[in-house]
Motif scaffolding. Sequence first.
Motif, mmCIF file in Angstrom:
data_model
loop_
_atom_site.group_PDB
_atom_site.id
_atom_site.type_symbol
_atom_site.label_atom_id
_atom_site.label_comp_id
_atom_site.label_asym_id
_atom_site.label_seq_id
_atom_site.Cartn_x
_atom_site.Cartn_y
_atom_site.Cartn_z
ATOM 1 N N LEU A 1 42.538 47.610 36.938
ATOM 2 C CA LEU A 1 41.733 48.685 37.495
ATOM 3 C C LEU A 1 40.908 49.341 36.407
ATOM 4 O O LEU A 1 39.760 49.705 36.600
ATOM 5 C CB LEU A 1 42.633 49.738 38.140
ATOM 6 C CG LEU A 1 42.937 49.546 39.618
ATOM 7 C CD1 LEU A 1 43.995 50.518 40.055
ATOM 8 C CD2 LEU A 1 41.685 49.743 40.436
ATOM 9 N N THR A 2 41.538 49.487 35.253
ATOM 10 C CA THR A 2 40.842 50.090 34.123
ATOM 11 C C THR A 2 39.575 49.328 33.795
ATOM 12 O O THR A 2 38.481 49.870 33.803
ATOM 13 C CB THR A 2 41.739 50.068 32.862
ATOM 14 O OG1 THR A 2 42.988 50.606 33.195
ATOM 15 C CG2 THR A 2 41.086 50.841 31.747
ATOM 16 N N SER B 1 34.270 42.163 28.497
ATOM 17 C CA SER B 1 34.964 42.774 27.365
ATOM 18 C C SER B 1 35.499 41.734 26.398
ATOM 19 O O SER B 1 36.086 42.068 25.380
ATOM 20 C CB SER B 1 36.118 43.641 27.864
ATOM 21 O OG SER B 1 37.116 42.824 28.420
ATOM 22 N N ALA C 1 37.061 49.242 36.801
ATOM 23 C CA ALA C 1 36.422 50.504 37.145
ATOM 24 C C ALA C 1 35.614 51.058 35.987
ATOM 25 O O ALA C 1 34.527 51.578 36.162
ATOM 26 C CB ALA C 1 37.478 51.508 37.571
ATOM 27 N N VAL C 2 36.150 50.925 34.805
ATOM 28 C CA VAL C 2 35.479 51.557 33.672
ATOM 29 C C VAL C 2 34.302 50.746 33.187
ATOM 30 O O VAL C 2 33.254 51.276 32.848
ATOM 31 C CB VAL C 2 36.488 51.764 32.523
ATOM 32 C CG1 VAL C 2 35.782 52.329 31.321
ATOM 33 C CG2 VAL C 2 37.590 52.688 32.979
ATOM 34 N N LEU D 1 35.200 27.975 28.910
ATOM 35 C CA LEU D 1 35.703 28.760 30.037
ATOM 36 C C LEU D 1 37.191 28.529 30.182
ATOM 37 O O LEU D 1 37.986 29.463 30.310
ATOM 38 C CB LEU D 1 34.968 28.349 31.320
ATOM 39 C CG LEU D 1 35.559 28.861 32.641
ATOM 40 C CD1 LEU D 1 35.492 30.375 32.705
ATOM 41 C CD2 LEU D 1 34.827 28.275 33.828
ATOM 42 N N ARG E 1 28.050 35.106 31.684
ATOM 43 C CA ARG E 1 27.883 34.313 30.481
ATOM 44 C C ARG E 1 26.694 33.363 30.497
ATOM 45 O O ARG E 1 26.255 32.893 29.457
ATOM 46 C CB ARG E 1 29.136 33.455 30.245
ATOM 47 C CG ARG E 1 30.291 34.245 29.781
ATOM 48 C CD ARG E 1 30.022 34.789 28.401
ATOM 49 N NE ARG E 1 31.249 35.197 27.767
ATOM 50 C CZ ARG E 1 31.627 36.457 27.611
ATOM 51 N NH1 ARG E 1 30.873 37.422 28.033
ATOM 52 N NH2 ARG E 1 32.762 36.728 27.004
ATOM 53 N N TYR F 1 32.115 34.232 35.796
ATOM 54 C CA TYR F 1 31.726 33.607 34.529
ATOM 55 C C TYR F 1 30.234 33.321 34.520
ATOM 56 O O TYR F 1 29.530 33.626 33.551
ATOM 57 C CB TYR F 1 32.519 32.317 34.311
ATOM 58 C CG TYR F 1 32.231 31.675 32.982
ATOM 59 C CD1 TYR F 1 31.417 30.551 32.893
ATOM 60 C CD2 TYR F 1 32.749 32.217 31.808
ATOM 61 C CE1 TYR F 1 31.137 29.974 31.675
ATOM 62 C CE2 TYR F 1 32.476 31.651 30.589
ATOM 63 C CZ TYR F 1 31.673 30.523 30.515
ATOM 64 O OH TYR F 1 31.390 29.960 29.307
ATOM 65 N N GLY G 1 33.044 47.832 34.752
ATOM 66 C CA GLY G 1 32.350 46.984 35.745
ATOM 67 C C GLY G 1 30.992 47.475 36.172
ATOM 68 O O GLY G 1 30.631 48.587 35.951
ATOM 69 N N GLU H 1 31.320 36.032 20.742
ATOM 70 C CA GLU H 1 31.383 35.276 19.490
ATOM 71 C C GLU H 1 32.406 34.166 19.556
ATOM 72 O O GLU H 1 32.215 33.079 19.031
ATOM 73 C CB GLU H 1 31.722 36.213 18.328
ATOM 74 C CG GLU H 1 30.574 37.082 17.875
ATOM 75 C CD GLU H 1 29.952 37.859 19.000
ATOM 76 O OE1 GLU H 1 28.724 37.858 19.096
ATOM 77 O OE2 GLU H 1 30.709 38.450 19.806
ATOM 78 N N GLU I 1 30.904 31.382 21.382
ATOM 79 C CA GLU I 1 29.779 30.792 20.657
ATOM 80 C C GLU I 1 30.277 29.958 19.499
ATOM 81 O O GLU I 1 29.741 28.889 19.215
ATOM 82 C CB GLU I 1 28.834 31.893 20.184
ATOM 83 C CG GLU I 1 27.993 32.380 21.340
ATOM 84 C CD GLU I 1 27.101 33.547 20.958
ATOM 85 O OE1 GLU I 1 26.912 33.751 19.753
ATOM 86 O OE2 GLU I 1 26.625 34.221 21.870
ATOM 87 N N TRP J 1 33.690 41.155 40.994
ATOM 88 C CA TRP J 1 33.364 42.425 40.365
ATOM 89 C C TRP J 1 34.373 42.771 39.273
ATOM 90 O O TRP J 1 34.024 43.125 38.151
ATOM 91 C CB TRP J 1 33.336 43.502 41.457
ATOM 92 C CG TRP J 1 33.166 44.891 40.999
ATOM 93 C CD1 TRP J 1 32.048 45.468 40.484
ATOM 94 C CD2 TRP J 1 34.153 45.924 41.031
ATOM 95 N NE1 TRP J 1 32.266 46.792 40.203
ATOM 96 C CE2 TRP J 1 33.557 47.098 40.537
ATOM 97 C CE3 TRP J 1 35.488 45.967 41.445
ATOM 98 C CZ2 TRP J 1 34.243 48.289 40.436
ATOM 99 C CZ3 TRP J 1 36.170 47.165 41.345
ATOM 100 C CH2 TRP J 1 35.539 48.318 40.840
#
Lengths: 272, 431, 312
Positions: A265-266, A159, A269-270, A179, A93, A89, A272, A163, A166, A151
């Motif tokens: 994992l998606t 992702s 891995a994608v 959080l 952030r 975090y 990160g 907003e 915020e 990680w």
Amino acid sequence: MSVRIFRWLVVTGLLLLVALPLYWILATSFKTGRQILMSEGVYFPRPFTLENYLYLFEETRFALWLRNSAVTAIASTLISLAIGSAGAYALTRLRFPGRRSFGALVLITYLVPPGLMFIPLYRTFIQIGYTNSLGTLIIAYPTFLVPFVTWLLMGFFRSIPRELEEAALVDGATRLETLYRIVLPLAAPGLLAAGLFCFTLSWNEFLYALIFIADDNLRTLPVGLSEFVVSDFAFWGQLMAAAALASLPVVLVYIYLHKYMVSGLTAGAVKG
Amino acid sequence: MRRAPVRMLTIVLILALAWALGPARAADVKLTLWRLKTYIPPADKILDTSIQDCAKRIGAEVQIQTYTFDDMWTKYTAAIESKTLPDIAELDAVGPARLANLGRLSDVSDLVGIVTKELGELAQNAEGAVKFGGKFYAVPHYAIPLVLFYRKDLLEKVGAQPPETWEAINEISVKIKKAGLLDYPQGFPWNRTGDGYDPAMSLLWSYGAAWVDKSGKYIGMPKDKAVQAVKLVTAPYLTDRTAAPDYLSWSGSGNNEAFMAGKVAFTPNGPSIIFQEDSTKHPLRKDTAIKIMPNGPAGRNLALTFVMNWGVPVDGKHQKEARSVVACIMSKEKFTGYMTGSFQQAVPLFRNLINHDYWNNADGKVIVETVKLGRPVGWPGPTTPAAAEVISSNVLTDMMTRVIVDKVTPEKAVDEGNQRIKEIYDRLPVK
Amino acid sequence: MVLTRPAAAAPRARGLAWHHINRVQERLLAYALILPVALLIVGLIAYPFLNAIWLSLTEKMVGYPARFVGLNNYIALWESSRFRIVAWNSVVYTVGSITTKVVIGLAMAAALQKAVRGNQLLRGFLLLPWVIPTVVIALTWRWLLDLYRGLVNVSLLDLGLIKAGFHWLGNPDLAMLSVIMANVWRGFPFFGVSFLAAMQTVPQDLYDAASVDGASAWQQFWRISLPSIKGVVAIVTLLSTIWTLNDFNIVYIMTRGGPGAATHIFATYSYELGIQSQRWGMAMAASMYSLPVIALLIVFVVRYLHRDEAGS
């Protein structure tokens, strides 16, 4: 057309590849010692027996090893999730000097392998005078779990649209509240995935458990399993029964929750 | 919401009271004891009972931890560094030398004296492992002999007599293979376990290829003799093809299994195979026979590698209690009980029991003879930390596998072996 | 993802003071949150790592105090034939396992790409090897490859495909193959699932457009799928390479590095030096030899990724 053949070949091949060793574990676990020694009924247990499983609970401390592994894995997981999500975090952030370098540092430490660290880490524990306890493992495991969790969760947190937070901030919430109330719930699949990873890696860990713990009562499953190899004869039956049971908890968890692991994992891995 | 804390408090108070008023705990002294987990579970149980009984007699409690041959040094290494050695440590043949040299073992000469009174004089060849500078640093417990197991029926089928020499073992194996009885009958595993380095020492020493002199200082293995010995090892793997390369990867019980599965005709092992065959009413029991390990040109110089000794580390805070427990375990009554319940695994090292009736049978005689002819690690010198490291670093079996696996010449392998041994002796000089 | 601001979120004017406090608060919170991670890294990773470097420059035998010897350990290892074998084995083991896992992972991803019923179940099942304790996997493979009674030899013999059992764990080359097989079995799901997940983020329109243009399934795979998941492939490969290079469990349990030193790799050799030979300084030096390779890999992959980012 050839695509379908390809698909079929690959899928069948992989299924067989995975299934055969698993079958071998189960089949062996139901054979008698004599059968295994004399190679009778290789493909299917004949006679079929539960004596190996019974032996595990009556003659060995299998139940104790299970308990130790469970305690260590659960505790390490919870600690790593807490530390890792806090760090993730902050890194995604919050703005603070040194953020970039610290992020890089976390990722680099991920790359220091346990196979290299077992002696120096053990010496560190000796220096602080805390060895031979499940707590030693619970402190040691996060060294390879936390970087990974951080990680993974960084990818997940990124992702989640800023907003939402915020808006809450503007409405008067503190950072911590956002959080707690917004980010974590939305990142639940990521936390679950990270948690599963942590649990699996802790449950399976062998080298540290072998070196850091001397007390028989604190033995974890992997170390107990490897003991079978040298201390008994005609042991494959009991060993495979132990193997099957040792895998059962993690396998069960995965049967129910594997799609979270995959999505974890998606994201990791994608993104990160 | 308010009742819960009150209830909790009451429960806690009651428990505290119960604990305080409960029967006074007799054991105030808690000892830790580490012992070997042997291949003979019933023997282990007898030993544990003795230990617990001995502890109770002096009002102490003992927590017993076990280790296998394989992980013994993992545990001890960790304990040495973290200064957490147990109160009573069952050590192997090289443990006392290593730990005494580090100053971590108490002088137990008095204990040995006590045991001698009950069990007779200590066998001379057992001293090398535990006596340094005139003092005893461990009390010998027992020895597990490594004998030659062979298949009587297969030897009969090829008309061979039980082998007296190393060459004979190889020759008979060739005959068995030629007769189509077994593919790989020669089951000597030159691996990184005791089943490997024990016969390695016996072999080299029976060819006169020891690496130290009588004082224990390095002289190097005489090259020609060592090469002769190595060639005997490598022939079955490389030329005769009577040994399968897989045997080199066996763990401690690999050869047991192979023998009992009927796949090998010869293998070196402790008496546990007999026990395992007896307890499972194994069909091969009637064909299983044992013989003393072979002779060589320099005589029969067997290695006494599987010796277990009781040490009392200085780390322990209850030296007096630890010593009494050891003395009690080694009392005539307790030790005889252990010996006779060990399925011939525990050969005594004190005179009186070596001649006990328990050993008065065909197998027993072979077993006792083996121990009588055994020589300590580091022969012809005493067991030193350097000798200990030669064994634990598997220098000898590595030498053999260099020839078998890496196809290096025996001469080069012996040179490498000597180099490694010299490096060890340089690092751990013998005083 | 289209980013829109919620309607009512017009920031109220609060003045510079609030802004400043907010920034400070944010920073404090950040430090508080990263404190545990920082402590962990400093105390249990950085410190032991520095300790490791120090140890590698000493002769430290178990029980004895450490004695500084400079680069002697490194030199001794460099000159040791056994260690050179260990280094070579580590490379072979790593390269062999990784390339196989990449290929199987890609095949698995390609095969499961289309959303078909039962895909999820299949994926879940294929994930099992990654879940099962490595110790179990190593022991099972050892048992599978037993010369006389293992399933592999027994079934090959029964099927009449071979006349005599393979020496899976006795022949040095086959032994290396065996440990690679076990490593691949354990690791391919990680590759497969990651690649599959990455592939599924590729927009379907790209494939549709290619089909319209007459591209075959293979061409689509090579020209669309593969390039799109390059980043994931790079990262997964890097991670797995680092893990595999320092893998311990599989080799230790299957062969202990044998026969001879045929399957000895950095981690198992380091263990042997540390526990059997009782030489901790030497053991650390042996492990350290794997670091330059790791460092190079990291640099290589990071640059590759940056170039990729800049390019797209």
